[in-house]
Motif scaffolding. Structure first.
Motif, mmCIF file in Angstrom:
data_model
loop_
_atom_site.group_PDB
_atom_site.id
_atom_site.type_symbol
_atom_site.label_atom_id
_atom_site.label_comp_id
_atom_site.label_asym_id
_atom_site.label_seq_id
_atom_site.Cartn_x
_atom_site.Cartn_y
_atom_site.Cartn_z
ATOM 1 N N VAL A 75 -24.298 -38.494 -0.005
ATOM 2 C CA VAL A 75 -24.737 -37.497 -0.978
ATOM 3 C C VAL A 75 -23.567 -36.566 -1.284
ATOM 4 O O VAL A 75 -22.829 -36.156 -0.375
ATOM 5 C CB VAL A 75 -25.925 -36.687 -0.425
ATOM 6 C CG1 VAL A 75 -26.269 -35.519 -1.336
ATOM 7 C CG2 VAL A 75 -27.139 -37.581 -0.250
ATOM 8 N N LEU A 76 -23.380 -36.240 -2.565
ATOM 9 C CA LEU A 76 -22.489 -35.147 -2.963
ATOM 10 C C LEU A 76 -23.363 -33.949 -3.302
ATOM 11 O O LEU A 76 -24.228 -34.031 -4.188
ATOM 12 C CB LEU A 76 -21.653 -35.534 -4.186
ATOM 13 C CG LEU A 76 -20.941 -34.357 -4.894
ATOM 14 C CD1 LEU A 76 -19.892 -33.726 -3.998
ATOM 15 C CD2 LEU A 76 -20.345 -34.802 -6.225
ATOM 16 N N ILE A 77 -23.157 -32.838 -2.598
ATOM 17 C CA ILE A 77 -23.872 -31.595 -2.882
ATOM 18 C C ILE A 77 -22.861 -30.628 -3.483
ATOM 19 O O ILE A 77 -21.909 -30.214 -2.823
ATOM 20 C CB ILE A 77 -24.499 -30.996 -1.603
ATOM 21 C CG1 ILE A 77 -25.433 -32.017 -0.951
ATOM 22 C CG2 ILE A 77 -25.263 -29.714 -1.930
ATOM 23 C CD1 ILE A 77 -25.914 -31.599 0.436
ATOM 24 N N SER A 78 -23.048 -30.295 -4.754
ATOM 25 C CA SER A 78 -22.148 -29.403 -5.475
ATOM 26 C C SER A 78 -22.888 -28.097 -5.754
ATOM 27 O O SER A 78 -23.911 -28.092 -6.441
ATOM 28 C CB SER A 78 -21.702 -30.058 -6.785
ATOM 29 O OG SER A 78 -20.888 -29.170 -7.546
ATOM 30 N N VAL A 79 -22.354 -26.988 -5.222
ATOM 31 C CA VAL A 79 -23.039 -25.699 -5.283
ATOM 32 C C VAL A 79 -22.184 -24.716 -6.079
ATOM 33 O O VAL A 79 -20.970 -24.600 -5.853
ATOM 34 C CB VAL A 79 -23.293 -25.131 -3.872
ATOM 35 C CG1 VAL A 79 -24.124 -23.850 -3.945
ATOM 36 C CG2 VAL A 79 -23.994 -26.162 -2.995
ATOM 37 N N THR A 117 -14.034 -26.766 -1.379
ATOM 38 C CA THR A 117 -14.432 -25.912 -2.505
ATOM 39 C C THR A 117 -13.982 -26.587 -3.800
ATOM 40 O O THR A 117 -14.428 -27.668 -4.113
ATOM 41 C CB THR A 117 -13.838 -24.497 -2.346
ATOM 42 O OG1 THR A 117 -12.414 -24.580 -2.128
ATOM 43 C CG2 THR A 117 -14.475 -23.776 -1.168
ATOM 44 N N TYR A 118 -13.099 -25.947 -4.543
ATOM 45 C CA TYR A 118 -12.598 -26.520 -5.795
ATOM 46 C C TYR A 118 -11.539 -27.578 -5.506
ATOM 47 O O TYR A 118 -10.641 -27.375 -4.698
ATOM 48 C CB TYR A 118 -12.001 -25.419 -6.674
ATOM 49 C CG TYR A 118 -11.102 -25.937 -7.774
ATOM 50 C CD1 TYR A 118 -11.647 -26.558 -8.897
ATOM 51 C CD2 TYR A 118 -9.715 -25.838 -7.673
ATOM 52 C CE1 TYR A 118 -10.825 -27.055 -9.907
ATOM 53 C CE2 TYR A 118 -8.889 -26.330 -8.680
ATOM 54 C CZ TYR A 118 -9.448 -26.940 -9.783
ATOM 55 O OH TYR A 118 -8.638 -27.438 -10.768
ATOM 56 N N TYR A 121 -24.899 -24.662 3.894
ATOM 57 C CA TYR A 121 -23.707 -25.472 3.638
ATOM 58 C C TYR A 121 -22.441 -24.628 3.558
ATOM 59 O O TYR A 121 -21.345 -25.132 3.833
ATOM 60 C CB TYR A 121 -23.917 -26.325 2.391
ATOM 61 C CG TYR A 121 -24.905 -27.445 2.653
ATOM 62 C CD1 TYR A 121 -24.531 -28.559 3.396
ATOM 63 C CD2 TYR A 121 -26.221 -27.359 2.224
ATOM 64 C CE1 TYR A 121 -25.434 -29.572 3.686
ATOM 65 C CE2 TYR A 121 -27.136 -28.366 2.502
ATOM 66 C CZ TYR A 121 -26.740 -29.471 3.237
ATOM 67 O OH TYR A 121 -27.641 -30.472 3.539
ATOM 68 N N MET A 122 -22.582 -23.348 3.230
ATOM 69 C CA MET A 122 -21.403 -22.480 3.293
ATOM 70 C C MET A 122 -20.969 -22.276 4.736
ATOM 71 O O MET A 122 -19.754 -22.245 5.036
ATOM 72 C CB MET A 122 -21.703 -21.133 2.640
ATOM 73 C CG MET A 122 -20.510 -20.174 2.613
ATOM 74 S SD MET A 122 -19.055 -20.868 1.770
ATOM 75 C CE MET A 122 -19.638 -20.844 0.074
ATOM 76 N N THR A 123 -21.921 -22.141 5.638
ATOM 77 C CA THR A 123 -21.567 -22.027 7.052
ATOM 78 C C THR A 123 -20.834 -23.278 7.519
ATOM 79 O O THR A 123 -19.840 -23.204 8.252
ATOM 80 C CB THR A 123 -22.825 -21.798 7.903
ATOM 81 O OG1 THR A 123 -23.488 -20.615 7.453
ATOM 82 C CG2 THR A 123 -22.471 -21.640 9.371
ATOM 83 N N TRP A 158 -16.842 -20.873 -4.178
ATOM 84 C CA TRP A 158 -17.534 -21.694 -5.153
ATOM 85 C C TRP A 158 -16.588 -22.086 -6.269
ATOM 86 O O TRP A 158 -15.742 -21.267 -6.656
ATOM 87 C CB TRP A 158 -18.740 -20.921 -5.706
ATOM 88 C CG TRP A 158 -19.688 -20.561 -4.615
ATOM 89 C CD1 TRP A 158 -20.681 -21.342 -4.072
ATOM 90 C CD2 TRP A 158 -19.731 -19.330 -3.902
ATOM 91 N NE1 TRP A 158 -21.319 -20.666 -3.065
ATOM 92 C CE2 TRP A 158 -20.763 -19.419 -2.943
ATOM 93 C CE3 TRP A 158 -18.995 -18.137 -3.988
ATOM 94 C CZ2 TRP A 158 -21.063 -18.371 -2.079
ATOM 95 C CZ3 TRP A 158 -19.296 -17.100 -3.128
ATOM 96 C CH2 TRP A 158 -20.323 -17.227 -2.192
ATOM 97 N N PRO A 159 -16.684 -23.327 -6.740
ATOM 98 C CA PRO A 159 -17.694 -24.319 -6.386
ATOM 99 C C PRO A 159 -17.533 -24.809 -4.948
ATOM 100 O O PRO A 159 -16.406 -24.909 -4.453
ATOM 101 C CB PRO A 159 -17.435 -25.461 -7.364
ATOM 102 C CG PRO A 159 -15.969 -25.356 -7.670
ATOM 103 C CD PRO A 159 -15.690 -23.879 -7.689
ATOM 104 N N MET A 160 -18.648 -25.071 -4.321
ATOM 105 C CA MET A 160 -18.628 -25.645 -2.976
ATOM 106 C C MET A 160 -18.925 -27.136 -3.110
ATOM 107 O O MET A 160 -19.876 -27.535 -3.791
ATOM 108 C CB MET A 160 -19.661 -24.948 -2.085
ATOM 109 C CG MET A 160 -19.718 -25.512 -0.685
ATOM 110 S SD MET A 160 -20.566 -24.419 0.483
ATOM 111 C CE MET A 160 -22.106 -24.092 -0.347
ATOM 112 N N THR A 161 -18.105 -27.943 -2.453
ATOM 113 C CA THR A 161 -18.180 -29.392 -2.571
ATOM 114 C C THR A 161 -18.440 -29.971 -1.185
ATOM 115 O O THR A 161 -17.593 -29.851 -0.296
ATOM 116 C CB THR A 161 -16.862 -29.955 -3.141
ATOM 117 O OG1 THR A 161 -16.578 -29.308 -4.383
ATOM 118 C CG2 THR A 161 -16.948 -31.449 -3.339
ATOM 119 N N VAL A 162 -19.595 -30.583 -1.018
ATOM 120 C CA VAL A 162 -20.008 -31.075 0.302
ATOM 121 C C VAL A 162 -20.416 -32.546 0.182
ATOM 122 O O VAL A 162 -21.239 -32.901 -0.674
ATOM 123 C CB VAL A 162 -21.195 -30.249 0.852
ATOM 124 C CG1 VAL A 162 -21.689 -30.836 2.165
ATOM 125 C CG2 VAL A 162 -20.802 -28.793 1.023
#
Length: 658
Positions: free
Chosen positions: A40-44, A120-121, A90-92, A103-107
């Motif tokens: 999964v790509l989680i983009s925040v 992040t970017y 997810y930031m933690t 941000w953007p946060m890329t997980v």
């Protein structure tokens, strides 16, 4: 259009036409990843985020990148302002893996949501290589990837544990906190730390209350210096009012141009209280203009306040706001244009990009000769009218409960009648739209409430706002509603040891249950709930809520003492609690009585004030509070212990200063 086309979040809608087959956050997305056996790509991110836009233009709008993401991943897009709980988890993880966040946060995560790579970017070329590396690792090193994800989850869970050392609030602890801030004070340009420099609104509120309780001249001077430098800098919109999110330099000259509701609400409180203490004309002007900005530029047709104005205009930072000397002359004429260029420090070299300058106020002009003040105001009006013809930044028009709660409190404290009336209207919007079956919802848009549940900061900030409106109106409805929200918070968010989680015990289960006590861009949920508990106890006389506040503040005590820059709101609340807070009831049949004005002007920050006829229904502080000899009478108490009532503004002021 992808699956985001039906979203209510403006940020998600910005990505609805991407070639990336985005999914909104939810069980369906993770079920699809399990079915396809792909990561999964989680983009925040959020709608006003500059670098979110950059990554979207470079990568998510690129057909080649999108094809690779669609083939090898399930891509999930999250609005951090709509889902702060998901963002927090997810930031933690991102901070644990990289030592920083943003941000953007890329997980990248497993189909169970366990993060195994965070960042992040990423520029397009780096992001393309990262996609290849993740695909290869998922294909050839699956066991190691899963173990990495499990290790990250374990680390994140440890970081979110609730129940550490405590430190009851004391004068010594708050003195240490104020001293710690003083050591980090930028004596040249004001504020704390270097570039990028954020407006330290919550620290300023704390120092103002610390000055009021202790008489500290140093605390007051730190606030005055910061407020003056910020308000004269490019951080502040010298034409329309309102503050940008932060300055990219240490001098407050060039801002990151997004304007957030929460920053402006908290800064409105700081400038209003600074004016109350000092009478500074400058502080009052900034407060007035900031209040006007909130209502004019962030007001929505449905009655709430929008979240933000974008950092970019047509994809360019500063396009709306920056000027050249020639542009000033073109609008104002040679004489006024040259004068304005000097006043606003607009040079041929420029302070921003491409020889353009961000307007700053180079000289103190608020109390100059009236003819100069009128010329300055006329120039401002003409430049603002010309600027209105330029392309304007987009607006994120979702209504966030907690941020509107902060604005309600700020507007209620601001002395203008228009502001106070707006506070009452906003409270009605939140009460009627955001409370569903006794529980708060986080967001609404276009008058329709969203599905995300309120988090702890929503309960705290909205309850505090309702209590401010109760004090304005004498209407018991607002006291009752605040009490109901606090009861939910205590029952659903408490950890049984005095502290709080950020999500309810019946909320969606995430990898961990977030519990961040630090005050960052906004008050933490714990700080916000403490503020509401202290005020509710003082207004209602129900001591159990004060006991809950004291227990919660004790869990924040070590943070207040050891890391004051990240505990500004907690320290602000602690000052009110240590001072009592002051509970002021003015029994009168005339709301225009000078005693009422004296109470509102001179009460220390954190005080609660009610005005009305003796024994007014729904207002516990007015119970058994008669007029003395028919005159308006002020009853001043601290921590439920009362002084002898007074009937003159001079005697009231003496009580408050003592």
């Amino acid at each position: 259009m992808n699956r985001l086309g039906s979203a209510t979040s403006p940020y998600l809608l910005q990505h609805a036409a991407n070639p990336v087959d985005w999914w909104p956050w939810g069980d369906d997305a993770f079920a699809e990843a399990k079915r396809r056996d792909v990561p999964v790509l989680i983009s925040v991110g959020y709608a006003a985020c500059h670098w979110c836009h950059v990554m979207a233009h470079e990568s998510f709008e690129d057909a080649g990148i999108a094809a690779r993401l669609n083939a090898g991943f399930v891509a999930i897009k999250v609005d951090r302002e709509e889902r702060p709980d998901v963002d927090a988890v997810y930031m933690t993880a991102t901070q644990a893996m990289t030592g920083q966040g943003g941000w953007p946060m890329t997980v990248f995560a497993t189909p169970d949501g366990q993060p195994f790579f965070c960042g992040t970017y990423f520029p397009k070329d780096q992001f393309a290589r990262l996609i290849s590396s993740v695909e290869e690792a998922w294909r050839d090193q699956r066991e190691a990837v899963v173990q990495q994800g499990a290790a990250v989850v374990e680390a994140v869970g440890g970081a979110q544990l609730v129940g550490g050392p405590t430190a009851p609030i004391s004068a010594e602890l708050l003195a240490a906190s104020a001293s710690g801030l003083a050591k980090e004070h930028d004596q040249m340009y004001g504020g704390f730390g270097g570039a990028p420099k954020f407006p330290p609104h919550m620290n300023l509120l704390f120092l103002l209350r610390h000055h009021e309780r202790t008489g500290s001249a140093e605390a007051l001077e730190i606030v005055r210096h910061a407020c003056e430098q910020m308000g004269r800098g490019g951080l502040y919109d010298q034409l329309a009012g309102g503050f940008a999110r932060y300055s990219v330099d240490a001098t407050w000259t060039v801002p990151h141009f997004e304007k957030m509701l929460y920053d402006n609400a908290l800064l409105l409180r700081a400038y209003t209280q600074l004016w109350r203490i000092t009478g500074d004309v400058y502080a009052r002007r900034i407060a007035d203009e900031t209040a006007a900005f909130l209502l004019r530029d962030l007001g929505t047709p449905q009655g709430g306040l929008a979240s933000a104005l974008d950092a970019d205009t047509d994809g360019v930072e500063g396009l709306t706001y920056a000027w050249t000397p020639a542009e000033l002359i073109g609008v104002l004429g040679e004489e006024d244009g040259t004068w304005a260029a000097d006043l606003f420090r607009v040079t041929t070299r420029g302070t921003f990009e491409h020889g353009r300058s961000v307007l700053v106020l180079a000289r103190d002009i608020d109390e100059a000769d009236p003819s100069l003040v009128e010329r300055w105001q006329d120039v401002r009006r003409r430049l603002l009218a010309a600027r209105a013809g330029r392309p304007q930044p987009a607006r994120d028009d979702k209504v966030v409960a907690s941020w509107n709660g902060l604005a309600i409190t700020a507007l209620a404290e601001h002395p203008a009648e228009e502001s106070r009336a707006a506070a009452v209207r906003l409270a009605g919007v939140l009460a009627d739209r955001h409370i569903v079956d006794g529980r708060l919802r986080r967001v609404s848009r276009d008058g329709v409430v969203g599905a995300p549940a309120g988090v702890l900061e929503d309960y705290g900030c909205v309850a505090e706002g309702f209590l401010a409106v109760h004090q304005l109106t004498g209407d018991g409805r607002w006291l009752d509603l605040a009490g109901q929200l606090l009861d939910v918070a205590l029952a659903r968010f408490g950890n049984g040891q005095g502290g709080f989680y950020d999500t309810a015990d019946d909320a969606e289960k995430l990898l961990t249950r977030p519990a961040d006590p630090t005050d960052n861009a906004t008050p933490s949920g714990a700080s916000a709930i403490c503020a509401a508990l202290v005020a509710y106890a003082a207004l209602s006389g129900e001591t159990s809520y004060r006991e809950a506040a004291d227990a919660a503040l004790a869990t924040l005590g070590p943070l207040i003492e050891g890391h004051p820059r990240f505990a500004g709101y907690a320290a602000t609340v602690a000052e009110a609690a240590l001072a009592g807070p002051f509970e002021i009831a003015v029994a009168t049949t005339d709301p225009a009585d000078p005693l009422v004005a004296a109470a509102h002007r001179h009460a220390p920050g954190g005080s609660v004030i009610v005005v009305g006829a003796p024994d007014q229904p729904g207002v516990p502080l007015l119970a058994d509070r008669p007029l003395i000899d028919g005159a308006a009478t002020a009853y001043v108490c601290r921590g439920f212990v009362c002084d002898r009532p007074v009937t003159t503004p001079a005697d009231l002021l003496a009580r408050l200063r003592r």
